[in-house]
Design a protein around this motif. Sequence first.
Motif, mmCIF file in Angstrom:
data_model
loop_
_atom_site.group_PDB
_atom_site.id
_atom_site.type_symbol
_atom_site.label_atom_id
_atom_site.label_comp_id
_atom_site.label_asym_id
_atom_site.label_seq_id
_atom_site.Cartn_x
_atom_site.Cartn_y
_atom_site.Cartn_z
ATOM 1 N N ASN A 9 1.460 4.514 -3.357
ATOM 2 C CA ASN A 9 1.012 5.881 -3.129
ATOM 3 C C ASN A 9 2.206 6.831 -3.224
ATOM 4 O O ASN A 9 3.196 6.661 -2.514
ATOM 5 C CB ASN A 9 0.358 5.965 -1.744
ATOM 6 C CG ASN A 9 -0.308 7.306 -1.485
ATOM 7 O OD1 ASN A 9 0.151 8.349 -1.939
ATOM 8 N ND2 ASN A 9 -1.390 7.277 -0.727
ATOM 9 N N ARG A 10 2.133 7.839 -4.065
ATOM 10 C CA ARG A 10 3.256 8.760 -4.263
ATOM 11 C C ARG A 10 3.602 9.548 -3.006
ATOM 12 O O ARG A 10 4.709 10.069 -2.871
ATOM 13 C CB ARG A 10 2.989 9.720 -5.417
ATOM 14 C CG ARG A 10 1.858 10.692 -5.188
ATOM 15 C CD ARG A 10 1.637 11.588 -6.407
ATOM 16 N NE ARG A 10 2.789 12.427 -6.677
ATOM 17 C CZ ARG A 10 2.932 13.660 -6.202
ATOM 18 N NH1 ARG A 10 1.995 14.188 -5.418
ATOM 19 N NH2 ARG A 10 3.998 14.377 -6.500
ATOM 20 N N ARG A 25 3.443 16.139 0.196
ATOM 21 C CA ARG A 25 2.195 16.182 0.984
ATOM 22 C C ARG A 25 1.704 17.616 1.151
ATOM 23 O O ARG A 25 0.495 17.862 1.138
ATOM 24 C CB ARG A 25 2.459 15.524 2.353
ATOM 25 C CG ARG A 25 2.753 14.040 2.260
ATOM 26 C CD ARG A 25 2.948 13.416 3.604
ATOM 27 N NE ARG A 25 3.250 11.987 3.479
ATOM 28 C CZ ARG A 25 3.202 11.128 4.482
ATOM 29 N NH1 ARG A 25 2.855 11.542 5.684
ATOM 30 N NH2 ARG A 25 3.482 9.857 4.295
ATOM 31 N N THR A 69 3.733 8.212 -0.047
ATOM 32 C CA THR A 69 4.392 7.306 0.903
ATOM 33 C C THR A 69 5.431 6.428 0.208
ATOM 34 O O THR A 69 5.819 5.394 0.740
ATOM 35 C CB THR A 69 3.363 6.398 1.609
ATOM 36 O OG1 THR A 69 2.591 5.688 0.629
ATOM 37 C CG2 THR A 69 2.436 7.207 2.500
ATOM 38 N N ARG A 70 5.881 6.845 -0.969
ATOM 39 C CA ARG A 70 6.819 6.032 -1.746
ATOM 40 C C ARG A 70 7.924 6.913 -2.308
ATOM 41 O O ARG A 70 7.678 8.009 -2.803
ATOM 42 C CB ARG A 70 6.080 5.359 -2.915
ATOM 43 C CG ARG A 70 6.986 4.582 -3.849
ATOM 44 C CD ARG A 70 6.248 4.106 -5.098
ATOM 45 N NE ARG A 70 6.031 5.192 -6.056
ATOM 46 C CZ ARG A 70 4.838 5.599 -6.461
ATOM 47 N NH1 ARG A 70 3.749 5.038 -6.003
ATOM 48 N NH2 ARG A 70 4.729 6.591 -7.340
ATOM 49 N N THR A 113 0.828 -1.206 0.000
ATOM 50 C CA THR A 113 0.000 0.000 0.000
ATOM 51 C C THR A 113 0.862 1.255 0.000
ATOM 52 O O THR A 113 0.593 2.214 -0.731
ATOM 53 C CB THR A 113 -0.928 0.005 1.231
ATOM 54 O OG1 THR A 113 -1.771 -1.158 1.188
ATOM 55 C CG2 THR A 113 -1.799 1.254 1.252
ATOM 56 N N TRP A 150 6.796 5.424 5.322
ATOM 57 C CA TRP A 150 6.971 5.391 3.867
ATOM 58 C C TRP A 150 7.800 4.165 3.512
ATOM 59 O O TRP A 150 8.321 3.473 4.381
ATOM 60 C CB TRP A 150 7.627 6.672 3.357
ATOM 61 C CG TRP A 150 8.998 6.958 3.886
ATOM 62 C CD1 TRP A 150 9.309 7.528 5.084
ATOM 63 C CD2 TRP A 150 10.246 6.694 3.232
ATOM 64 N NE1 TRP A 150 10.673 7.646 5.210
ATOM 65 C CE2 TRP A 150 11.268 7.139 4.099
ATOM 66 C CE3 TRP A 150 10.602 6.137 2.003
ATOM 67 C CZ2 TRP A 150 12.623 7.039 3.771
ATOM 68 C CZ3 TRP A 150 11.955 6.045 1.673
ATOM 69 C CH2 TRP A 150 12.946 6.488 2.545
#
Length: 210
Positions: A34-35, A207, A37-38, A30, A169
């Motif tokens: 997600n950009r 974010r 958290t990656r 997951t 992350w």
Amino acid sequence: MVRHDEERPVTTGLITDSPVPEHWTHVLATLRANRFTRLSWDDVRTQAAGILIVSPTAEVASSCFATVLERGAENGFAEVVRPTELVPGHVPAGTWIFLPHRQDGWTELETTSARVRAGLVKENTARDRSDGLTLIEYGVNLWMWAEPPSTGGDPVCHAGELISWEAAWALDGPESPAAAPLSTADMTPAARPPIYFGLPDLLRRRRRDG
């Protein structure tokens, strides 16, 4: 999930014997999808002056950071040091330092990591912002007890400091595409891609800017 000292696994046994819980592979997949958290390896090379992995043993470093060490071997971009070897004042500006999580499940390592982190925080405070270090925590035993965010859990509340899934992350890895879940069968005991806690500036900007 409640941890008790007598239930804490021995790290060497964890690496060689214990399976990775299914919820951990799901959370990792997951995060990688997600950009916010990656991060990719290219992101890391662009943002970090170097990587310093603080690890109690070579086995822990190789099981948790095999991809990082393989890709970062060129020009010594990624290095491993034992906690007793780290001298905060000698760490170059812009280095990302990966520290064992301070509530990871191994009492001796938790104590050592808290001491090392305190020294690094003191060093960071004394430096100009442009010369600062990025401190990131990783789990050695964390997957054995941390509650996943889907159940409303958090990894730890340490001395009143909440280290939550909001600060988590993951690094893209070769095990699978970012959006594809990792199967338990693909995760051998010797391969432990960690989830990291502590946001690098790039993720903070993503974010903030949406």
